[in-house]
Design an enzyme around this catalytic site. Structure first.
Site, PDB file in Angstrom:
ATOM      1  N   ASP A  32      37.944  52.410  48.220  1.00 36.27           N
ATOM      2  CA  ASP A  32      38.611  52.026  46.974  1.00 36.27           C
ATOM      3  C   ASP A  32      39.843  52.918  46.781  1.00 36.27           C
ATOM      4  OD1 ASP A  32      37.492  50.478  44.145  1.00 36.27           O
ATOM      5  OD2 ASP A  32      39.192  51.858  43.989  1.00 36.27           O
ATOM      6  N   ASN A  89      30.850  43.998  39.598  1.00 39.06           N
ATOM      7  CA  ASN A  89      31.393  43.649  38.293  1.00 39.06           C
ATOM      8  C   ASN A  89      31.705  42.161  38.361  1.00 39.06           C
ATOM      9  OD1 ASN A  89      31.273  46.313  37.329  1.00 39.06           O
ATOM     10  ND2 ASN A  89      33.216  46.803  38.327  1.00 39.06           N
ATOM     11  N   GLN A  96      35.389  43.019  36.101  1.00 38.59           N
ATOM     12  CA  GLN A  96      35.997  42.538  37.354  1.00 38.59           C
ATOM     13  C   GLN A  96      37.505  42.417  37.173  1.00 38.59           C
ATOM     14  OE1 GLN A  96      34.482  38.785  38.902  1.00 38.59           O
ATOM     15  NE2 GLN A  96      35.536  39.060  40.854  1.00 38.59           N
ATOM     16  N   SER A  97      38.247  43.058  38.064  1.00 40.10           N
ATOM     17  CA  SER A  97      39.712  42.998  37.976  1.00 40.10           C
ATOM     18  C   SER A  97      40.325  42.332  39.191  1.00 40.10           C
ATOM     19  CB  SER A  97      40.297  44.406  37.790  1.00 40.10           C
ATOM     20  OG  SER A  97      39.984  45.226  38.898  1.00 40.10           O
ATOM     21  N   VAL A  98      39.588  42.284  40.291  1.00 40.46           N
ATOM     22  CA  VAL A  98      40.061  41.570  41.483  1.00 40.46           C
ATOM     23  C   VAL A  98      39.096  40.409  41.721  1.00 40.46           C
ATOM     24  CG1 VAL A  98      40.582  41.697  43.941  1.00 40.46           C
ATOM     25  CG2 VAL A  98      41.069  43.673  42.476  1.00 40.46           C
ATOM     26  N   HIS A 102      33.184  41.429  45.450  1.00 41.53           N
ATOM     27  CA  HIS A 102      33.072  42.712  46.150  1.00 41.53           C
ATOM     28  C   HIS A 102      31.935  43.536  45.599  1.00 41.53           C
ATOM     29  CE1 HIS A 102      35.992  43.029  42.857  1.00 41.53           C
ATOM     30  NE2 HIS A 102      35.577  44.273  42.682  1.00 41.53           N
ATOM     31  N   HIS A 104      30.763  47.423  45.060  1.00 36.37           N
ATOM     32  CA  HIS A 104      31.184  48.823  45.047  1.00 36.37           C
ATOM     33  C   HIS A 104      30.011  49.647  45.579  1.00 36.37           C
ATOM     34  CE1 HIS A 104      34.663  48.493  42.095  1.00 36.37           C
ATOM     35  NE2 HIS A 104      34.008  47.382  41.790  1.00 36.37           N
TER      36      HIS A 104
HETATM   37  P1  5GP Z   1      36.672  45.511  40.038  1.00 45.34           P
HETATM   38  O1  5GP Z   1      37.323  46.149  38.849  1.00 45.34           O
HETATM   39  O2  5GP Z   1      37.198  44.110  40.269  1.00 45.34           O
HETATM   40  O3  5GP Z   1      35.169  45.566  40.013  1.00 45.34           O
HETATM   41  O4  5GP Z   1      37.060  46.382  41.279  1.00 45.34           O
HETATM   42  C1  5GP Z   1      38.283  46.250  41.918  1.00 45.34           C
HETATM   43  C2  5GP Z   1      38.509  47.547  42.663  1.00 45.34           C
HETATM   44  O5  5GP Z   1      39.535  47.340  43.601  1.00 45.34           O
HETATM   45  C3  5GP Z   1      38.927  48.700  41.766  1.00 45.34           C
HETATM   46  O6  5GP Z   1      37.979  49.743  41.851  1.00 45.34           O
HETATM   47  C4  5GP Z   1      40.294  49.104  42.326  1.00 45.34           C
HETATM   48  O7  5GP Z   1      40.500  50.493  42.338  1.00 45.34           O
HETATM   49  C5  5GP Z   1      40.270  48.521  43.722  1.00 45.34           C
HETATM   50  N1  5GP Z   1      41.577  48.133  44.230  1.00 45.34           N
HETATM   51  C6  5GP Z   1      42.528  47.416  43.575  1.00 45.34           C
HETATM   52  N2  5GP Z   1      43.601  47.227  44.363  1.00 45.34           N
HETATM   53  C7  5GP Z   1      43.314  47.837  45.541  1.00 45.34           C
HETATM   54  C8  5GP Z   1      44.059  47.987  46.760  1.00 45.34           C
HETATM   55  O8  5GP Z   1      45.175  47.518  46.917  1.00 45.34           O
HETATM   56  N3  5GP Z   1      43.440  48.677  47.764  1.00 45.34           N
HETATM   57  C9  5GP Z   1      42.191  49.206  47.620  1.00 45.34           C
HETATM   58  N4  5GP Z   1      41.700  49.863  48.670  1.00 45.34           N
HETATM   59  N5  5GP Z   1      41.473  49.079  46.488  1.00 45.34           N
HETATM   60  C10 5GP Z   1      42.034  48.404  45.463  1.00 45.34           C
END
Ligand code: 5GP
Length: 116
Positions: A32, A89, A96-98, A102, A104
């Site tokens: 991450d 998430n 969830q932001s992406v 996924h 973690h």
């Molecule tokens: P979410 O918030 O969707 O559960 O987790 C998305 C994760 O993706 C976050 O922890 C964030 O730090 C990680 N992330 C976002 N953009 C990138 C990227 O370009 N490269 C990597 N390695 N991680 C990313």
């Protein structure tokens, strides 16, 4: 950008760099970019599933592979014995932001319950 195109699609295609720690035909694990523990690895299916709501019975094998990859990554990272957290998430309100499914994998410190 197609609906399922995210930053993770670019990582799969090696269009942007990521520190890859494990890869199989169907899944990719990488660090991450904003780690929340000394071990913080994301495991994604190469298939662009948005989140669990978007998964179907035809994804059964891939979903199983993600959990097996979680155990493998924990072993690689040396956190398997001490314990580690596996988080999804799922959806905006859960953080969830992406929008590419996924896991973690977090390890190297103690975690609290319930999570914030
Ligand atoms: P979410 O918030 O969707 O559960 O987790 C998305 C994760 O993706 C976050 O922890 C964030 O730090 C990680 N992330 C976002 N953009 C990138 C990227 O370009 N490269 C990597 N390695 N991680 C990313």
């Amino acid at each position: 950008m197609s609906q399922n195109e995210t930053i993770f699609s670019k990582i799969i295609r090696r269009e942007i760099n990521a520190q890859i720690v494990h890869e199989t035909e169907n899944v990719l694990a990488f660090r991450d970019i904003n780690p929340q523990a000394s071990t913080h690895v994301l495991i994604i299916p190469k298939k662009p599933i948005v989140n669990l709501n978007d998964a179907s019975s035809e994804d059964r094998e891939i979903l199983g592979e993600l959990l097996l990859a979680a155990a493998e990554v924990a072993k690689i990272e040396g956190v398997a014995q001490d314990g580690y957290r596996v988080v999804i998430n799922n959806g905006e309100r859960a953080g969830q932001s992406v929008f590419h499914l996924h896991l973690h994998i977090l390890g190297g410190r103690a975690f609290e319950w319930p999570p914030g």
